[in-house]
Scaffold this motif. Structure first.
Motif, PDB file in Angstrom:
ATOM      1  N   TRP A  71       0.766  -1.247   0.000  1.00  0.00           N
ATOM      2  CA  TRP A  71       0.000   0.000   0.000  1.00  0.00           C
ATOM      3  C   TRP A  71       0.798   1.298   0.000  1.00  0.00           C
ATOM      4  CZ3 TRP A  71      -4.533  -1.404  -1.386  1.00  0.00           C
ATOM      5  CH2 TRP A  71      -5.060  -2.626  -0.960  1.00  0.00           C
ATOM      6  N   ASN A 115      -0.954   5.672   3.981  1.00  0.00           N
ATOM      7  CA  ASN A 115      -0.116   5.029   2.952  1.00  0.00           C
ATOM      8  C   ASN A 115       0.950   5.998   2.447  1.00  0.00           C
ATOM      9  OD1 ASN A 115      -1.835   6.741   1.620  1.00  0.00           O
ATOM     10  ND2 ASN A 115      -2.442   5.295   0.028  1.00  0.00           N
ATOM     11  N   GLU A 141      -4.932   2.466  -5.393  1.00  0.00           N
ATOM     12  CA  GLU A 141      -5.659   3.592  -4.804  1.00  0.00           C
ATOM     13  C   GLU A 141      -7.141   3.276  -4.667  1.00  0.00           C
ATOM     14  OE1 GLU A 141      -6.385   7.168  -3.024  1.00  0.00           O
ATOM     15  OE2 GLU A 141      -4.473   6.153  -3.399  1.00  0.00           O
ATOM     16  N   TYR A 142      -7.719   2.617  -5.679  1.00  0.00           N
ATOM     17  CA  TYR A 142      -9.143   2.269  -5.627  1.00  0.00           C
ATOM     18  C   TYR A 142      -9.419   1.301  -4.476  1.00  0.00           C
ATOM     19  CZ  TYR A 142     -13.653   0.246  -6.835  1.00  0.00           C
ATOM     20  OH  TYR A 142     -14.960  -0.194  -6.781  1.00  0.00           O
ATOM     21  N   TRP A 153      -7.616   0.883  -1.788  1.00  0.00           N
ATOM     22  CA  TRP A 153      -7.374   1.602  -0.530  1.00  0.00           C
ATOM     23  C   TRP A 153      -8.616   2.391  -0.123  1.00  0.00           C
ATOM     24  CZ3 TRP A 153      -3.524   1.879   3.120  1.00  0.00           C
ATOM     25  CH2 TRP A 153      -3.558   2.955   3.996  1.00  0.00           C
ATOM     26  N   GLN A 154      -9.202   3.105  -1.065  1.00  0.00           N
ATOM     27  CA  GLN A 154     -10.376   3.927  -0.769  1.00  0.00           C
ATOM     28  C   GLN A 154     -11.625   3.082  -0.527  1.00  0.00           C
ATOM     29  OE1 GLN A 154     -10.201   7.077  -0.193  1.00  0.00           O
ATOM     30  NE2 GLN A 154      -8.106   7.405  -0.916  1.00  0.00           N
ATOM     31  N   THR A 155     -11.745   1.966  -1.239  1.00  0.00           N
ATOM     32  CA  THR A 155     -12.969   1.152  -1.181  1.00  0.00           C
ATOM     33  C   THR A 155     -12.995   0.207   0.016  1.00  0.00           C
ATOM     34  OG1 THR A 155     -13.083   1.217  -3.599  1.00  0.00           O
ATOM     35  CG2 THR A 155     -14.444  -0.442  -2.484  1.00  0.00           C
ATOM     36  N   ASN A 197     -10.557   0.096   2.690  1.00  0.00           N
ATOM     37  CA  ASN A 197      -9.940   0.599   3.914  1.00  0.00           C
ATOM     38  C   ASN A 197      -9.023  -0.440   4.580  1.00  0.00           C
ATOM     39  OD1 ASN A 197      -9.363   2.276   6.080  1.00  0.00           O
ATOM     40  ND2 ASN A 197     -11.189   1.697   7.226  1.00  0.00           N
TER      41      ASN A 197
END
Length: 473
Positions: free
Chosen positions: A249, A327, A436-437, A439-441, A443
Motif C-alpha cells: 500500500w 499510505n 488507490e481504488y 485503498w479507498q474502497t 480501507n
C-alpha cells in the motif's frame, strides 16, 4: 572501563552480532519472500501460511532456551556454540532450497532450535565474564551488538537479493554461521569449572521446567508476564506485518525518484522497481537503537520500572499505529522512529523489573520466565499478521473480492504478477490506480484499530497492575 572486559566477553559479543546478522538478514525480509510472486523468485504463499511460519516457529525459538540451557551446562558452552551454529547454518542453507510450505516450516523450525540453543549459552557467557561493577555496561554493550547485527543483516540482504535473487539471503546466513563455527572453535576458551555431581539429563530438564512452574506460582510475576504478552504481540507487527503492508500500500515512488536523482550511489541499495524497499523502513528501528539507546536509558533511569514500561508501551503503540493508518512513506518513517523510542524504554526494562520483584536467591529462577511472554506474543501474532491481514489488508485478496463483485472471472494457476497484470487489463486501470481504488474502497488500514487496541490494553493493564501492587505493599 572497556579494558575491564576479557577476551571471552568480546568473543561472545562478536558471536552475538554475527548470529543476529544471519537471523535478521533473513527474518526482516522473510515475510516479503514467503508471499512474493513465484515468477520473482518468491514462494507465492498466502499470508496465513506466512504468519504461521513466522509466528509459530518464533514461539518455539523463545520457549526452549530454559530447557536447552540445561543441556548446554551439561556438555559445555564451546560444544554447545558449535552445535547451535551448525544447526542454524545447515538450516539456513536448506531454506534456500525449500519451496513447499511443509518443507519451509520444518527447516525453519530446525534453524530455530539452533537459535534457541544459542540464546542461553551466549547470555551465560556474558554473565560469567562480568561482575557487579561491569554487568550493567557489559549487557549494554551486548544489547548494542544485537542491534548492530540486526541492522547489518537486512542492510546486506537488501542489495544482495536485488543483485542475485532471494536465495542468496539464506546462503548469506549460512556463511555467517560458518564464520561463527570457526570463531567458536579457535577463539572461544572454555572456562574450567568445578565438576558437579551429575544427574541424568532428563532429570535436570524436568527440574528446570519445574523451577519455571515454581516461579509462576508467584502471582505478581505471572500476572506481569501475562500483561507483557500484549506488548510483544503489538511489537511483532513491525517485522511480521509492516513489511507486507508497505509493499502492498505505501507509495514511495517520489522518495525513490529523489534518492536515485540526488544520491544515485544509494539508489541501487535502497530502491527497487521505483519504490523504496520495505526492509529499509523496518531497519530504521535498529539504526535508532544503536545510536540512541544510551540516551533513552538515561531518561528511563529517572522513572520507576513500571512507569518506564507503561510510557514505552504507549509510545511504541503510537508509533506502530501511525505506520498502518496512512499510505504515506513519511508517516511510515516517523511512526518507526517513534516506535523505536518506545521499544528502547520498555523492552530492556522488563528484565530489570522482574529482578526487582524477585525474592532473594531466586534470581535465575525468575529470569528464566522472561522469554515466556515473548514466545506467547509471537504465537498470538499469527491472528493479526495472518488471519486478519488476509481478510482486511492483503491487496491480492481484496482485488479478488473486487473482481468477484464485478463477476470478472480469472484463470486458475496464475502467478501473483500475472494475476495483477490481467486484472489491470480487465479493469482498465493501471496498477497504481487499482491500489488507490482498493485503498479507498476497502480501507485496508483498519488493521491499525486492532494493533492500537492491543497496545493500549497492554499499557492500561500495566498501569492497573502497578496501582494494585502499590496498594498491597
Amino acid at each position: 572501563m572497556l579494558k575491564k572486559f576479557n577476551a571471552t566477553f568480546w568473543v561472545a559479543s562478536f558471536l552475538q552480532l554475527m548470529e543476529r546478522w544471519a537471523f535478521y538478514g533473513i527474518f526482516t525480509v522473510l515475510g516479503l519472500y514467503l508471499v512474493a510472486s513465484t515468477d520473482e523468485g518468491g514462494l507465492g504463499f498466502n499470508h496465513e501460511q506466512k504468519a504461521a511460519i513466522m509466528a509459530y516457529v518464533s514461539a518455539v525459538l523463545y520457549f526452549i532456551p530454559p530447557i536447552l540451557g540445561v543441556v548446554a551446562d551439561r556438555i559445555g558452552y564451546k560444544l554447545s556454540l558449535v552445535i547451535s551454529f551448525i544447526i542454524m547454518g545447515v538450516g539456513y542453507f536448506m531454506l534456500s532450497e525449500a519451496t513447499t510450505y511443509a518443507a519451509f516450516f520444518s527447516i525453519f523450525l530446525l534453524a530455530a532450535i539452533g537459535g534457541g540453543f544459542f540464546k542461553p549459552v551466549v547470555n551465560g557467557i556474558v554473565a560469567r565474564n562480568t561482575d557487579e561493577s561491569t554487568s550493567t555496561i557489559g549487557f549494554g554493550i551486548f544489547y548494542m551488538m544485537v542491534n548492530v547485527g540486526g541492522f547489518l543483516g537486512p542492510a546486506m540482504s537488501s542489495p544482495l537479493r536485488t543483485a542475485y535473487g532471494w536465495r542468496i539471503i539464506f546462503i548469506q546466513g549460512a556463511v555467517v554461521m560458518a564464520i561463527n563455527v570457526l570463531v567458536a572453535l579457535f577463539l572461544y576458551k572454555e572456562p574450567t569449572t568445578a565438576k558437579k555431581d551429575s544427574k541424568p539429563l532428563l532429570t535436570e530438564i524436568k527440574e528446570s521446567v519445574m523451577h519455571i512452574v515454581e516461579a509462576l506460582k508467584d502471582k505478581r510475576l505471572t500476572i506481569l508476564l501475562l500483561l507483557m504478552v500484549g506488548f510483544w504481540t503489538m511489537f511483532n507487527q513491525l517485522f511480521y506485518t509492516l513489511p507486507n503492508f508497505i509493499e502492498d500500500w505505501v507509495d514511495s515512488s517520489a522518495m525513490s525518484a529523489w534518492i536515485n536523482e540526488n544520491l544515485p550511489f544509494l539508489g541501487t541499495i535502497l530502491t527497487e522497481k521505483g519504490q523504496v524497499k520495505a526492509e529499509w523502513f523496518i531497519n530504521i528501528d535498529s539504526f535508532m537503537i544503536i545510536f540512541f539507546q544510551v540516551v533513552v536509558s538515561y531518561f528511563v533511569t529517572k522513572m520507576t520500572h513500571v512507569s518506564a514500561m507503561i510510557k514505552g508501551t504507549i509510545i511504541a503503540t503510537l508509533g506502530v499505529t501511525l505506520t498502518f493508518v496512512f499510505n504515506n512513506p513519511w508517516f511510515t518513517i516517523i511512526g518507526t522512529v517513534i516506535f523505536s523510542l518506545g521499544e528502547m524504554a520498555s523492552s530492556p526494562t522488563l528484565s530489570a523489573f522482574v529482578a526487582q520483584i524477585t525474592p532473594k536467591g531466586k534470581e535465575a529462577l525468575y529470569q528464566g520466565t522472561v522469554f515466556l511472554p515473548v514466545a506467547a506474543g509471537n504465537y498470538l501474532t499469527y491472528f493479526i499478521s495472518g488471519y486478519l491481514y488476509t481478510r482486511w489488508s492483503d491487496k491480492y485478496t481484496l482485488l479478488g473480492n473486487e473482481l468477484a463483485k464485478r463477476s470478472i472471472e480469472m484463470p486458475k494457476n496464475l502467478t501473483k504478477n500475472q494475476y495483477f497484470d490481467l486484472a489491470s487489463e480487465k479493469l482498465g486501470m493501471t496498477k497504481a490506480q487499482i491500489t488507490e481504488y482498493l485503498w479507498q474502497t476497502y480501507n485496508p488500514s483498519k488493521l491499525w484499530y486492532v494493533i492500537c487496541a492491543v497496545g493500549v490494553f497492554a499499557a492500561l493493564s500495566l498501569y492497573v497492575y502497578d496501582r494494585v501492587m502499590k496498594k498491597k505493599n
